[in-house]
Design a protein around this motif. Structure first.
Motif, PDB file in Angstrom:
ATOM      1  N   THR A  26      -7.261  -4.514   7.847  1.00 58.94           N
ATOM      2  CA  THR A  26      -6.255  -4.795   8.864  1.00 58.94           C
ATOM      3  C   THR A  26      -4.963  -4.060   8.506  1.00 58.94           C
ATOM      4  O   THR A  26      -4.725  -3.734   7.339  1.00 58.94           O
ATOM      5  CB  THR A  26      -5.936  -6.299   8.969  1.00 58.94           C
ATOM      6  N   LEU A  27      -4.137  -3.833   9.510  1.00 60.20           N
ATOM      7  CA  LEU A  27      -2.846  -3.198   9.256  1.00 60.20           C
ATOM      8  C   LEU A  27      -1.945  -4.091   8.416  1.00 60.20           C
ATOM      9  O   LEU A  27      -1.133  -3.603   7.631  1.00 60.20           O
ATOM     10  CB  LEU A  27      -2.165  -2.827  10.577  1.00 60.20           C
ATOM     11  N   GLU A  28      -2.111  -5.402   8.542  1.00 58.75           N
ATOM     12  CA  GLU A  28      -1.336  -6.329   7.726  1.00 58.75           C
ATOM     13  C   GLU A  28      -1.693  -6.186   6.249  1.00 58.75           C
ATOM     14  O   GLU A  28      -0.819  -6.225   5.390  1.00 58.75           O
ATOM     15  CB  GLU A  28      -1.554  -7.778   8.202  1.00 58.75           C
ATOM     16  N   GLU A  29      -2.973  -6.002   5.956  1.00 62.44           N
ATOM     17  CA  GLU A  29      -3.395  -5.790   4.573  1.00 62.44           C
ATOM     18  C   GLU A  29      -2.889  -4.455   4.049  1.00 62.44           C
ATOM     19  O   GLU A  29      -2.486  -4.356   2.884  1.00 62.44           O
ATOM     20  CB  GLU A  29      -4.921  -5.846   4.458  1.00 62.44           C
ATOM     21  N   LEU A  30      -2.880  -3.426   4.892  1.00 69.27           N
ATOM     22  CA  LEU A  30      -2.338  -2.135   4.494  1.00 69.27           C
ATOM     23  C   LEU A  30      -0.852  -2.268   4.178  1.00 69.27           C
ATOM     24  O   LEU A  30      -0.380  -1.755   3.165  1.00 69.27           O
ATOM     25  CB  LEU A  30      -2.563  -1.093   5.595  1.00 69.27           C
ATOM     26  N   GLU A  31      -0.128  -2.978   5.025  1.00 69.15           N
ATOM     27  CA  GLU A  31       1.304  -3.180   4.792  1.00 69.15           C
ATOM     28  C   GLU A  31       1.534  -3.918   3.477  1.00 69.15           C
ATOM     29  O   GLU A  31       2.400  -3.525   2.684  1.00 69.15           O
ATOM     30  CB  GLU A  31       1.917  -3.958   5.955  1.00 69.15           C
ATOM     31  N   ALA A  32       0.762  -4.954   3.205  1.00 67.32           N
ATOM     32  CA  ALA A  32       0.904  -5.703   1.951  1.00 67.32           C
ATOM     33  C   ALA A  32       0.608  -4.812   0.752  1.00 67.32           C
ATOM     34  O   ALA A  32       1.296  -4.879  -0.276  1.00 67.32           O
ATOM     35  CB  ALA A  32      -0.020  -6.923   1.965  1.00 67.32           C
ATOM     36  N   PHE A  33      -0.401  -3.963   0.858  1.00 60.45           N
ATOM     37  CA  PHE A  33      -0.736  -3.031  -0.218  1.00 60.45           C
ATOM     38  C   PHE A  33       0.417  -2.064  -0.465  1.00 60.45           C
ATOM     39  O   PHE A  33       0.823  -1.843  -1.603  1.00 60.45           O
ATOM     40  CB  PHE A  33      -2.019  -2.263   0.138  1.00 60.45           C
ATOM     41  N   LEU A  34       0.963  -1.489   0.600  1.00 59.71           N
ATOM     42  CA  LEU A  34       2.069  -0.536   0.464  1.00 59.71           C
ATOM     43  C   LEU A  34       3.303  -1.206  -0.139  1.00 59.71           C
ATOM     44  O   LEU A  34       3.982  -0.617  -0.986  1.00 59.71           O
ATOM     45  CB  LEU A  34       2.402   0.083   1.820  1.00 59.71           C
ATOM     46  N   LEU A  35       3.593  -2.431   0.292  1.00 58.26           N
ATOM     47  CA  LEU A  35       4.738  -3.161  -0.272  1.00 58.26           C
ATOM     48  C   LEU A  35       4.519  -3.455  -1.755  1.00 58.26           C
ATOM     49  O   LEU A  35       5.456  -3.366  -2.547  1.00 58.26           O
ATOM     50  CB  LEU A  35       4.992  -4.448   0.506  1.00 58.26           C
ATOM     51  N   ALA A  36       3.287  -3.785  -2.136  1.00 57.34           N
ATOM     52  CA  ALA A  36       2.984  -4.049  -3.545  1.00 57.34           C
ATOM     53  C   ALA A  36       3.154  -2.783  -4.381  1.00 57.34           C
ATOM     54  O   ALA A  36       3.696  -2.835  -5.487  1.00 57.34           O
ATOM     55  CB  ALA A  36       1.566  -4.601  -3.695  1.00 57.34           C
ATOM     56  N   VAL A  37       2.709  -1.650  -3.859  1.00 53.66           N
ATOM     57  CA  VAL A  37       2.897  -0.378  -4.570  1.00 53.66           C
ATOM     58  C   VAL A  37       4.384  -0.092  -4.722  1.00 53.66           C
ATOM     59  O   VAL A  37       4.870   0.244  -5.800  1.00 53.66           O
ATOM     60  CB  VAL A  37       2.187   0.787  -3.838  1.00 53.66           C
ATOM     61  N   GLU A  38       5.123  -0.244  -3.626  1.00 62.44           N
ATOM     62  CA  GLU A  38       6.555   0.052  -3.612  1.00 62.44           C
ATOM     63  C   GLU A  38       7.340  -0.832  -4.579  1.00 62.44           C
ATOM     64  O   GLU A  38       8.288  -0.380  -5.211  1.00 62.44           O
ATOM     65  CB  GLU A  38       7.081  -0.136  -2.185  1.00 62.44           C
ATOM     66  N   SER A  39       6.929  -2.079  -4.719  1.00 59.75           N
ATOM     67  CA  SER A  39       7.653  -3.020  -5.571  1.00 59.75           C
ATOM     68  C   SER A  39       7.183  -3.001  -7.022  1.00 59.75           C
ATOM     69  O   SER A  39       7.683  -3.758  -7.841  1.00 59.75           O
ATOM     70  CB  SER A  39       7.525  -4.433  -5.011  1.00 59.75           C
TER      71      SER A  39
END
Length: 82
Positions: free
Chosen positions: A10-23
């Protein structure tokens, strides 16, 4: 390294993954960027976290729908929740 058990569907899971990488949530060093790519062997799509030498640090498989619809999110970064 791509985790075969973790598929972002899901796009929500992609967003969570990207935020985790960024943080820094994955504890990776020398992260230079994130890209959507396809596996050369079988064409399977994945999101790749790359270092400054364009070497794969971390990858997660994504569904074809996330691959097509998540390009802008990967290109421009996830939405920031305030």
């Amino acid at each position: 390294m791509i985790n075969d058990d973790a598929v972002i569907d899901t796009l929500e899971e992609l967003e969570a993954f990207l935020l985790a990488v960024e943080s820094g949530g994955f504890g990776l060093n020398n992260v230079a960027g994130v890209a959507l790519a396809t596996n050369n062997a079988d064409g399977r799509p994945f999101v790749a976290v790359l270092d400054d030498n364009h070497q794969l640090l971390l990858g997660r498989w994504v569904t074809p729908e996330v691959f097509e619809n998540g390009k802008d999110m990967v290109r421009n970064g996830p939405k920031k929740l305030h």
